[in-house]
Design an enzyme around this catalytic site. Structure first.
Site, PDB file in Angstrom:
ATOM      1  N   HIS A 237      45.141  32.053  40.825  1.00  0.00           N
ATOM      2  CA  HIS A 237      45.298  32.830  39.856  1.00  0.00           C
ATOM      3  C   HIS A 237      46.789  33.605  39.866  1.00  0.00           C
ATOM      4  O   HIS A 237      47.471  33.794  38.767  1.00  0.00           O
ATOM      5  CB  HIS A 237      44.359  33.921  39.658  1.00  0.00           C
TER       6      HIS A 237
ATOM      7  N   CYS B  33      34.211  30.535  37.863  1.00  0.00           N
ATOM      8  CA  CYS B  33      35.409  31.521  37.513  1.00  0.00           C
ATOM      9  C   CYS B  33      35.006  32.026  36.282  1.00  0.00           C
ATOM     10  O   CYS B  33      34.875  31.877  35.460  1.00  0.00           O
ATOM     11  CB  CYS B  33      36.800  30.695  37.376  1.00  0.00           C
TER      12      CYS B  33
ATOM     13  N   HIS C 277      41.290  30.434  45.703  1.00  0.00           N
ATOM     14  CA  HIS C 277      40.907  30.194  44.342  1.00  0.00           C
ATOM     15  C   HIS C 277      41.792  31.530  43.661  1.00  0.00           C
ATOM     16  O   HIS C 277      42.441  31.484  42.476  1.00  0.00           O
ATOM     17  CB  HIS C 277      39.404  30.460  44.048  1.00  0.00           C
ATOM     18  N   GLU C 278      41.376  32.879  44.283  1.00  0.00           N
ATOM     19  CA  GLU C 278      42.049  33.857  43.725  1.00  0.00           C
ATOM     20  C   GLU C 278      43.746  33.727  43.584  1.00  0.00           C
ATOM     21  O   GLU C 278      44.313  34.422  42.886  1.00  0.00           O
ATOM     22  CB  GLU C 278      41.409  35.362  44.220  1.00  0.00           C
TER      23      GLU C 278
HETATM   24 ZN    ZN Z   1      38.885  32.570  38.926  1.00  0.00          ZN
END
Ligand code: ZN
Length: 164
Positions: free
Chosen positions: A138, A92, A134-135
Protein backbone atom coordinates in the site's frame (compact mmCIF):
# COMPACT_ATOMS: atom_id res chain seq x y z
CA UNK A 1 -10.06 7.53 19.11
CA UNK A 2 -12.03 7.38 15.90
CA UNK A 3 -13.11 4.73 13.44
CA UNK A 4 -12.01 6.10 10.07
CA UNK A 5 -13.60 5.28 6.74
CA UNK A 6 -11.42 3.03 4.59
CA UNK A 7 -10.73 4.03 0.97
CA UNK A 8 -11.84 1.45 -1.56
CA UNK A 9 -10.66 0.46 -5.02
CA UNK A 10 -10.74 2.18 -7.51
CA UNK A 11 -10.18 5.34 -5.42
CA UNK A 12 -7.09 6.98 -6.99
CA UNK A 13 -5.77 8.04 -3.57
CA UNK A 14 -4.90 4.37 -2.95
CA UNK A 15 -2.34 4.71 -5.77
CA UNK A 16 -0.35 7.50 -4.12
CA UNK A 17 3.02 6.71 -2.56
CA UNK A 18 3.32 7.11 1.21
CA UNK A 19 6.06 9.28 2.71
CA UNK A 20 8.28 8.26 5.63
CA UNK A 21 7.39 9.72 9.03
CA UNK A 22 9.97 12.33 10.06
CA UNK A 23 8.19 14.12 12.93
CA UNK A 24 7.07 11.68 15.62
CA UNK A 25 4.55 14.14 17.03
CA UNK A 26 1.13 13.65 18.62
CA UNK A 27 -0.48 13.18 15.23
CA UNK A 28 1.41 9.88 14.83
CA UNK A 29 0.02 8.51 18.09
CA UNK A 30 -3.53 9.63 17.38
CA UNK A 31 -3.37 8.13 13.91
CA UNK A 32 -2.12 4.82 15.36
CA UNK A 33 -5.07 4.90 17.80
CA UNK A 34 -7.47 5.54 14.92
CA UNK A 35 -5.95 2.71 12.87
CA UNK A 36 -6.51 0.24 15.72
CA UNK A 37 -10.06 1.54 16.34
CA UNK A 38 -10.76 1.06 12.65
CA UNK A 39 -9.10 -2.37 12.50
CA UNK A 40 -10.97 -3.62 15.57
CA UNK A 41 -14.27 -2.27 14.22
CA UNK A 42 -14.09 -4.85 11.43
CA UNK A 43 -15.08 -8.45 11.86
CA UNK A 44 -11.82 -10.09 10.94
CA UNK A 45 -9.27 -7.70 9.39
CA UNK A 46 -5.75 -8.29 10.71
CA UNK A 47 -3.82 -5.39 9.19
CA UNK A 48 -4.37 -1.77 8.19
CA UNK A 49 -2.19 1.12 7.10
CA UNK A 50 -2.41 4.92 7.05
CA UNK A 51 -2.86 5.32 3.26
CA UNK A 52 -6.04 3.22 3.49
CA UNK A 53 -7.57 5.93 5.72
CA UNK A 54 -6.29 8.71 3.45
CA UNK A 55 -3.15 9.63 5.42
CA UNK A 56 -0.11 9.20 3.15
CA UNK A 57 2.42 8.25 5.82
CA UNK A 58 4.32 4.96 6.23
CA UNK A 59 2.45 3.73 9.31
CA UNK A 60 0.93 0.25 9.58
CA UNK A 61 -0.74 -1.71 12.35
CA UNK A 62 -1.56 -5.39 12.73
CA UNK A 63 -3.08 -7.76 15.23
CA UNK A 64 -3.18 -11.44 14.39
CA UNK A 65 -4.47 -12.65 17.75
CA UNK A 66 -7.94 -14.17 18.04
CA UNK A 67 -8.46 -12.14 21.22
CA UNK A 68 -7.49 -8.89 19.45
CA UNK A 69 -5.16 -7.78 22.18
CA UNK A 70 -1.72 -8.11 20.58
CA UNK A 71 -1.34 -4.83 18.68
CA UNK A 72 1.82 -4.27 16.65
CA UNK A 73 2.91 -1.01 15.01
CA UNK A 74 5.53 -0.57 12.28
CA UNK A 75 6.53 2.90 11.12
CA UNK A 76 8.91 3.44 8.16
CA UNK A 77 9.45 -0.34 7.83
CA UNK A 78 12.20 -1.78 5.66
CA UNK A 79 12.54 -5.47 4.84
CA UNK A 80 16.23 -6.37 5.05
CA UNK A 81 16.02 -10.14 4.39
CA UNK A 82 13.49 -12.47 2.76
CA UNK A 83 13.23 -16.28 2.73
CA UNK A 84 10.79 -19.22 2.39
CA UNK A 85 8.69 -18.06 -0.55
CA UNK A 86 5.22 -19.41 -1.03
CA UNK A 87 1.73 -18.55 -2.24
CA UNK A 88 -0.61 -17.14 0.40
CA UNK A 89 -4.26 -16.16 -0.01
CA UNK A 90 -4.78 -12.50 0.87
CA UNK A 91 -7.73 -10.17 1.25
CA UNK A 92 -7.89 -6.40 1.73
CA UNK A 93 -10.37 -3.96 3.29
CA UNK A 94 -9.78 -1.66 0.31
CA UNK A 95 -10.61 -4.40 -2.22
CA UNK A 96 -13.66 -6.00 -0.56
CA UNK A 97 -14.95 -9.51 -1.25
CA UNK A 98 -11.82 -10.49 -3.14
CA UNK A 99 -9.17 -13.09 -2.40
CA UNK A 100 -5.92 -13.34 -4.33
CA UNK A 101 -3.06 -15.83 -4.09
CA UNK A 102 0.15 -13.84 -3.75
CA UNK A 103 3.75 -15.06 -3.83
CA UNK A 104 5.39 -13.83 -0.64
CA UNK A 105 8.42 -14.43 1.50
CA UNK A 106 7.09 -16.07 4.68
CA UNK A 107 10.16 -15.34 6.78
CA UNK A 108 11.53 -11.80 6.82
CA UNK A 109 13.75 -9.48 8.81
CA UNK A 110 12.38 -5.98 9.34
CA UNK A 111 13.75 -2.67 10.55
CA UNK A 112 11.17 -0.11 11.65
CA UNK A 113 10.36 2.56 14.23
CA UNK A 114 7.78 2.57 17.01
CA UNK A 115 5.31 5.46 17.64
CA UNK A 116 7.98 7.26 19.71
CA UNK A 117 10.45 7.06 16.81
CA UNK A 118 12.58 4.39 18.51
CA UNK A 119 14.16 2.09 15.92
CA UNK A 120 13.83 -1.66 16.32
CA UNK A 121 14.60 -4.78 14.33
CA UNK A 122 12.63 -8.01 14.37
CA UNK A 123 11.97 -11.23 12.49
CA UNK A 124 8.47 -12.06 11.27
CA UNK A 125 7.20 -15.42 10.06
CA UNK A 126 4.20 -16.81 8.20
CA UNK A 127 1.11 -14.59 8.34
CA UNK A 128 2.94 -11.85 10.26
CA UNK A 129 5.43 -11.57 7.39
CA UNK A 130 2.65 -11.65 4.82
CA UNK A 131 0.59 -8.90 6.47
CA UNK A 132 3.61 -6.63 6.80
CA UNK A 133 4.49 -7.02 3.10
CA UNK A 134 0.84 -6.53 2.08
CA UNK A 135 0.64 -3.24 4.00
CA UNK A 136 4.02 -2.14 2.61
CA UNK A 137 2.60 -2.65 -0.90
CA UNK A 138 0.00 0.00 0.00
CA UNK A 139 2.88 2.41 0.77
CA UNK A 140 4.00 1.93 -2.84
CA UNK A 141 0.46 2.43 -4.19
CA UNK A 142 0.16 -1.27 -5.04
CA UNK A 143 -3.05 -3.23 -4.46
CA UNK A 144 -4.24 -6.85 -4.56
CA UNK A 145 -5.70 -6.10 -7.99
CA UNK A 146 -2.15 -5.83 -9.32
CA UNK A 147 -1.39 -9.38 -8.12
CA UNK A 148 -4.21 -10.98 -10.11
CA UNK A 149 -3.62 -12.97 -13.27
CA UNK A 150 -3.93 -10.99 -16.51
CA UNK A 151 -7.44 -12.19 -17.41
CA UNK A 152 -8.82 -11.95 -13.90
CA UNK A 153 -7.46 -8.40 -13.59
CA UNK A 154 -9.00 -7.49 -16.95
CA UNK A 155 -12.44 -8.73 -15.87
CA UNK A 156 -12.13 -7.19 -12.40
CA UNK A 157 -11.22 -3.74 -13.74
CA UNK A 158 -14.04 -3.85 -16.26
CA UNK A 159 -16.58 -4.77 -13.55
CA UNK A 160 -15.39 -2.02 -11.23
CA UNK A 161 -15.33 0.61 -13.95
CA UNK A 162 -18.91 -0.32 -14.62
CA UNK A 163 -20.03 0.33 -11.04
CA UNK A 164 -17.55 3.06 -10.02
ZN1 ZN B 1 -4.75 -4.03 1.89
Amino acid sequence: MTVRSVLRYPDPRLREKAAPVIDFDGSVRSLVDDLFDTLYSTESAIGLCAPQVNDPRQILVMDLSKTRDEPQVFINPKVTARALWGFVEESCLSVPDTKVNVLRATAIRVQAQDPDGQPFETELERLYAVVLQHEMDHFAGKLLVDKMSFFRRFRFKRQHRAIA
